[in-house]
Design a protein around this motif. Structure first.
Motif, PDB file in Angstrom:
ATOM      1  N   LYS A 123      -2.177  -0.794 -13.583  1.00 33.83           N
ATOM      2  CA  LYS A 123      -0.729  -0.790 -13.778  1.00 33.83           C
ATOM      3  C   LYS A 123       0.031  -1.109 -12.496  1.00 33.83           C
ATOM      4  O   LYS A 123       1.099  -1.727 -12.529  1.00 33.83           O
ATOM      5  CB  LYS A 123      -0.286   0.567 -14.326  1.00 33.83           C
ATOM      6  N   LEU A 124      -0.521  -0.687 -11.362  1.00 31.36           N
ATOM      7  CA  LEU A 124       0.139  -0.948 -10.085  1.00 31.36           C
ATOM      8  C   LEU A 124      -0.340  -2.243  -9.440  1.00 31.36           C
ATOM      9  O   LEU A 124       0.161  -2.645  -8.393  1.00 31.36           O
ATOM     10  CB  LEU A 124      -0.096   0.229  -9.125  1.00 31.36           C
ATOM     11  N   ASP A 125      -1.348  -2.863 -10.062  1.00 29.86           N
ATOM     12  CA  ASP A 125      -1.911  -4.126  -9.565  1.00 29.86           C
ATOM     13  C   ASP A 125      -2.464  -3.961  -8.157  1.00 29.86           C
ATOM     14  O   ASP A 125      -2.139  -4.726  -7.237  1.00 29.86           O
ATOM     15  CB  ASP A 125      -0.864  -5.240  -9.603  1.00 29.86           C
ATOM     16  N   VAL A 126      -3.305  -2.941  -7.980  1.00 28.79           N
ATOM     17  CA  VAL A 126      -3.942  -2.676  -6.693  1.00 28.79           C
ATOM     18  C   VAL A 126      -5.437  -2.495  -6.912  1.00 28.79           C
ATOM     19  O   VAL A 126      -5.910  -2.418  -8.049  1.00 28.79           O
ATOM     20  CB  VAL A 126      -3.350  -1.421  -6.008  1.00 28.79           C
ATOM     21  N   LYS A 127      -6.164  -2.392  -5.800  1.00 30.37           N
ATOM     22  CA  LYS A 127      -7.625  -2.318  -5.887  1.00 30.37           C
ATOM     23  C   LYS A 127      -8.198  -0.965  -5.480  1.00 30.37           C
ATOM     24  O   LYS A 127      -9.369  -0.701  -5.731  1.00 30.37           O
ATOM     25  CB  LYS A 127      -8.257  -3.407  -5.011  1.00 30.37           C
ATOM     26  N   ASP A 128      -7.408  -0.134  -4.795  1.00 35.09           N
ATOM     27  CA  ASP A 128      -7.979   1.111  -4.301  1.00 35.09           C
ATOM     28  C   ASP A 128      -6.928   2.200  -4.178  1.00 35.09           C
ATOM     29  O   ASP A 128      -5.739   1.981  -4.430  1.00 35.09           O
ATOM     30  CB  ASP A 128      -8.680   0.886  -2.949  1.00 35.09           C
ATOM     31  N   ARG A 129      -7.371   3.389  -3.775  1.00 33.76           N
ATOM     32  CA  ARG A 129      -6.517   4.568  -3.717  1.00 33.76           C
ATOM     33  C   ARG A 129      -5.383   4.400  -2.698  1.00 33.76           C
ATOM     34  O   ARG A 129      -4.232   4.726  -2.971  1.00 33.76           O
ATOM     35  CB  ARG A 129      -7.371   5.801  -3.365  1.00 33.76           C
ATOM     36  N   ALA A 130      -5.733   3.879  -1.527  1.00 34.66           N
ATOM     37  CA  ALA A 130      -4.734   3.761  -0.465  1.00 34.66           C
ATOM     38  C   ALA A 130      -3.601   2.818  -0.874  1.00 34.66           C
ATOM     39  O   ALA A 130      -2.418   3.110  -0.669  1.00 34.66           O
ATOM     40  CB  ALA A 130      -5.388   3.265   0.825  1.00 34.66           C
ATOM     41  N   ALA A 131      -3.955   1.679  -1.452  1.00 31.80           N
ATOM     42  CA  ALA A 131      -2.931   0.728  -1.886  1.00 31.80           C
ATOM     43  C   ALA A 131      -2.094   1.314  -3.021  1.00 31.80           C
ATOM     44  O   ALA A 131      -0.885   1.070  -3.102  1.00 31.80           O
ATOM     45  CB  ALA A 131      -3.583  -0.584  -2.328  1.00 31.80           C
ATOM     46  N   ALA A 132      -2.730   2.090  -3.899  1.00 32.13           N
ATOM     47  CA  ALA A 132      -1.996   2.725  -5.000  1.00 32.13           C
ATOM     48  C   ALA A 132      -0.931   3.673  -4.454  1.00 32.13           C
ATOM     49  O   ALA A 132       0.205   3.714  -4.944  1.00 32.13           O
ATOM     50  CB  ALA A 132      -2.963   3.478  -5.912  1.00 32.13           C
ATOM     51  N   VAL A 133      -1.296   4.434  -3.430  1.00 34.95           N
ATOM     52  CA  VAL A 133      -0.341   5.363  -2.812  1.00 34.95           C
ATOM     53  C   VAL A 133       0.812   4.588  -2.171  1.00 34.95           C
ATOM     54  O   VAL A 133       1.986   4.949  -2.307  1.00 34.95           O
ATOM     55  CB  VAL A 133      -1.042   6.251  -1.766  1.00 34.95           C
ATOM     56  N   ALA A 134       0.486   3.487  -1.481  1.00 31.50           N
ATOM     57  CA  ALA A 134       1.517   2.683  -0.822  1.00 31.50           C
ATOM     58  C   ALA A 134       2.520   2.134  -1.840  1.00 31.50           C
ATOM     59  O   ALA A 134       3.742   2.215  -1.648  1.00 31.50           O
ATOM     60  CB  ALA A 134       0.870   1.537  -0.043  1.00 31.50           C
ATOM     61  N   VAL A 135       2.017   1.563  -2.919  1.00 30.52           N
ATOM     62  CA  VAL A 135       2.889   1.006  -3.946  1.00 30.52           C
ATOM     63  C   VAL A 135       3.709   2.108  -4.607  1.00 30.52           C
ATOM     64  O   VAL A 135       4.890   1.924  -4.913  1.00 30.52           O
ATOM     65  CB  VAL A 135       2.066   0.237  -5.002  1.00 30.52           C
ATOM     66  N   ALA A 136       3.079   3.258  -4.816  1.00 31.64           N
ATOM     67  CA  ALA A 136       3.784   4.372  -5.469  1.00 31.64           C
ATOM     68  C   ALA A 136       4.956   4.858  -4.621  1.00 31.64           C
ATOM     69  O   ALA A 136       6.012   5.212  -5.154  1.00 31.64           O
ATOM     70  CB  ALA A 136       2.810   5.518  -5.735  1.00 31.64           C
ATOM     71  N   TYR A 137       4.792   4.882  -3.304  1.00 34.34           N
ATOM     72  CA  TYR A 137       5.910   5.243  -2.428  1.00 34.34           C
ATOM     73  C   TYR A 137       7.023   4.199  -2.543  1.00 34.34           C
ATOM     74  O   TYR A 137       8.206   4.538  -2.614  1.00 34.34           O
ATOM     75  CB  TYR A 137       5.456   5.349  -0.976  1.00 34.34           C
ATOM     76  N   ASP A 138       6.632   2.932  -2.572  1.00 31.35           N
ATOM     77  CA  ASP A 138       7.627   1.868  -2.627  1.00 31.35           C
ATOM     78  C   ASP A 138       8.424   1.919  -3.928  1.00 31.35           C
ATOM     79  O   ASP A 138       9.639   1.694  -3.941  1.00 31.35           O
ATOM     80  CB  ASP A 138       6.917   0.520  -2.507  1.00 31.35           C
ATOM     81  N   ARG A 139       7.766   2.227  -5.025  1.00 29.83           N
ATOM     82  CA  ARG A 139       8.439   2.252  -6.337  1.00 29.83           C
ATOM     83  C   ARG A 139       9.049   3.618  -6.666  1.00 29.83           C
ATOM     84  O   ARG A 139       9.496   3.851  -7.765  1.00 29.83           O
ATOM     85  CB  ARG A 139       7.444   1.848  -7.427  1.00 29.83           C
ATOM     86  N   LYS A 140       9.025   4.497  -5.671  1.00 31.82           N
ATOM     87  CA  LYS A 140       9.612   5.830  -5.826  1.00 31.82           C
ATOM     88  C   LYS A 140       8.880   6.667  -6.871  1.00 31.82           C
ATOM     89  O   LYS A 140       9.429   7.652  -7.379  1.00 31.82           O
ATOM     90  CB  LYS A 140      11.095   5.738  -6.200  1.00 31.82           C
TER      91      LYS A 140
END
Length: 216
Positions: free
Chosen positions: A196-213
């Motif tokens: 759903k976040l179009d990422v490959k791993d945990r760290a990138a998921a966290v980064a995108v989640a911060y960006d999308r609030k």
């Protein structure tokens, strides 16, 4: 607290600046629960020492003459090294941030991080938990941001719960225990989150989640 809390964590320091290596060695030598096994001045030497010394955690700089950190991380991943790699860099806008994580780094911190934060990060990395401070995450988003297309899937309430725990560095086993679900279910939720976040791993998921609030 479990016995693992008190186990000694072994370290390898990889940095091309002798002053930085000396400072890190002194910091960890003076702190209980850490053992610095060796030092390297570039990525190539770091890979060989990591393979021979088998430390729990490798503190890896990224930009080094004679062999950079991203290539070293990728090589350790290819060799199936047990060591976890925690990137330490001076530059918070370093373009190698995402490539380092994609290459296999467990986490990414800045060298000006408080010593207690660094100690905590090393312990978390040794346990295989993602280490990504909010400050670094906010700088990662420019590399991992994806446009919100019409109909873009949103995370379910349970997926949000899992992601919040991931952001805290919680392991899959601990997430399962806290949410009263199986580890297999946690992995399934993570797979859905990545998609759903179009990422490959945990760290990138966290980064995108911060960006999308999604994460505060």
């Amino acid at each position: 607290m479990s016995p693992d809390t008190y186990r000694t964590i072994t370290l390898l320091i990889v940095d091309d600046h002798p002053v930085v290596r000396d400072g890190l060695r002194g910091m960890f030598t003076d702190a209980p629960g850490f053992d610095v096994l060796g030092e390297a001045s570039n990525g190539v030497e770091g890979v060989e020492l990591a393979v021979s010394l088998d430390p729990d955690v490798v503190l890896m700089d990224l930009r080094m003459p004679g062999g950079g950190g991203v290539d070293a991380i990728a090589e350790l991943t290819r060799r199936g090294a047990r060591s976890r790699v925690l990137v330490l860099t001076t530059y918070d806008t370093d373009s190698d941030t995402l490539p380092a994580i994609e290459a296999g780094a467990t986490g990414y911190l800045l060298k000006d991080a408080p010593r207690d934060e660094l100690f905590t990060a090393v312990r978390a990395a040794a346990d295989g938990r993602t280490v990504l401070s909010p400050a670094v995450a906010s700088r990662l988003v420019s590399r991992v941001r994806t446009p919100a297309a019409p109909g873009h899937e949103t995370l379910s309430a349970r997926e949000r719960e899992v992601l919040v725990l991931v952001a805290k560095g919680t392991s899959n086993r601990e997430i399962a225990r806290e949410l009263f679900i199986s580890e297999a279910t946690v992995k399934t939720h993570l797979t859905h989150i990545y998609a759903k976040l179009d990422v490959k791993d945990r760290a990138a998921a966290v980064a995108v989640a911060y960006d999308r609030k999604i994460l505060g």
